[in-house]
Motif scaffolding. Structure first.
Motif: not given
Length: 381
Positions: A62, A88, A91-92, A95, A101-103, A106, A117-118
């Motif tokens: 990650c 954050a 991304l939430d 993602g 990219p997935e969060l 945080y 993140q991913e």
């Protein structure tokens, strides 16, 4: 290896079996699960590390982003905090798209903010350009089709990326899909935000004129994507592909491989300095791309040869007797029934009228043969 996240640690490298830094005593695991293993980047607002998730049996990789602003001044630091928190939040939401990219987390630890993140396994397009050389039209069209759908997704959720450039686009190794990363400069495009001058953020080479003045709009991302394409096609900075004196793009002069007029027109419209003349939405660009697909290379096929007895054959291109005999035989077959007789097949007896017709045709074909060979005194060897 475990890498200590204390910015002031003089010797941050540790073995991967310890939980506290042997030099400064700082905790090495974030939230008791994320272990940094090496630094991979540093910007004005923070540092980025490659990490592993110790909480899962497979220990997947990650990325840890640590908020660590380098700039001084209360207002600047406050803006940095705002942007880090905003990344954050963005991304939430974003993602959920497979090319963002997935969060994963945080949080705050030891008075420092972190987001996890991913990890996207692959090289960014700046690295691809160095290793593979300039892109061609097919690659640029694939890039546009891939990333415009990502921009459409972001813009539908009122997010302007504001930092599209080759370094922020990763070619994912697993499926060759392009992934848009680094939403640290992204902006929420609510009505009030769009009507208010904000901070000028982004890489100058790729930033639209209105974004430099702090007035980024959705079309600003389209401009940056166009400038990215110019960079990949020419291997030159977009700055070097623009004639300031004449206020005109001259990137076509530096192409490594030619592109179609249709793609040139699309890229130039993406790069219009006046926003109203530019594409306003990702859909508009996608529609024009679909209207002007790359023309396929036509297959090369041999043209059938026809014999014209009245037209002399060019010198040095005459045919042999056997070739002429075969072609005349084919003509004869067509006259007599349209189907070429097959070997080892018994043909029914023909009537007297058919025999007469055959005799007449034989005579006419012999005349054609004689006329043709009369133009060729020396038979082929």
């Amino acid at each position: 290896m475990s890498y200590c996240l204390n910015p002031r640690c003089p010797k941050p490298e540790n073995s991967d079996v310890v939980k506290f830094c042997l030099t400064c005593g700082s905790k090495l695991l974030l939230k008791e699960r994320y272990r940094a293993i090496q630094p991979i980047g540093q910007g004005g607002f923070g540092r980025t590390f490659l990490a592993v998730d110790e909480d899962k049996p497979s220990k997947p990789r990650c990325v840890i982003k640590q908020f660590y602003p380098q700039a001084q001044g209360t207002n600047t630091v406050q803006k940095a905090v705002e942007l880090f928190t905003q990344e954050a939040v963005q991304l939430d939401e974003l993602g959920k798209h497979p090319q963002i990219p997935e969060l994963l987390a945080y949080f705050t630890q030891d008075d420092r903010q972190y987001l996890v993140q991913e990890f996207i396994d692959g090289k960014n397009l700046a690295q691809e350009l160095v290793e593979q050389g300039a892109f061609n039209e097919v690659q640029i069209r694939q890039l546009l089709n891939d990333l415009l759908t990502v921009l459409k997704f972001c813009h539908a959720r009122q997010v302007i990326h504001r930092d599209i450039k080759p370094e922020n686009i990763i070619l994912r190794a697993s499926d060759a899909k392009l992934v848009l990363v680094d939403f640290g400069a992204s902006k929420s495009a609510t009505n009030t935000a769009l009507n208010r001058t904000g901070t000028s953020i982004g890489s100058p080479e790729y930033v639209a004129p209105e974004q430099i003045r702090g007035r980024a709009i959705f079309a600003s991302d389209i401009y940056s994507l166009g400038a990215t394409c110019i960079r990949l096609l020419t291997e030159r900075s977009p700055f070097d592909s623009y004639d300031i004196n004449n206020d005109a793009w001259i990137w076509q002069q530096y192409l490594k491989t030619p592109v179609s007029n249709e793609l040139s027109r699309i890229l130039n419209k993406m790069l219009e300095s006046i926003p109203i003349r530019r594409y306003q939405t990702a859909d508009e660009v996608l529609n024009d791309l679909q209207k002007s697909p790359v023309a396929p290379t036509p297959a090369i096929s041999a043209k059938p040869v026809t014999i014209s007895p009245s037209t002399p054959q060019p010198a040095g291109n005459s045919k042999s007797h056997s070739q002429i005999d075969r072609e005349l035989e084919e003509m004869k077959t067509q006259f007599l029934g349209g189907v070429k007789p097959q070997k080892n097949k018994i043909n029914p007896p023909t009537s007297t009228s058919q025999s007469t017709s055959k005799s007449i045709i034989d005579d006419e074909l012999e005349e054609l043969k004689a006329k043709y060979l009369g133009n060729n005194n020396t038979p082929n060897q």
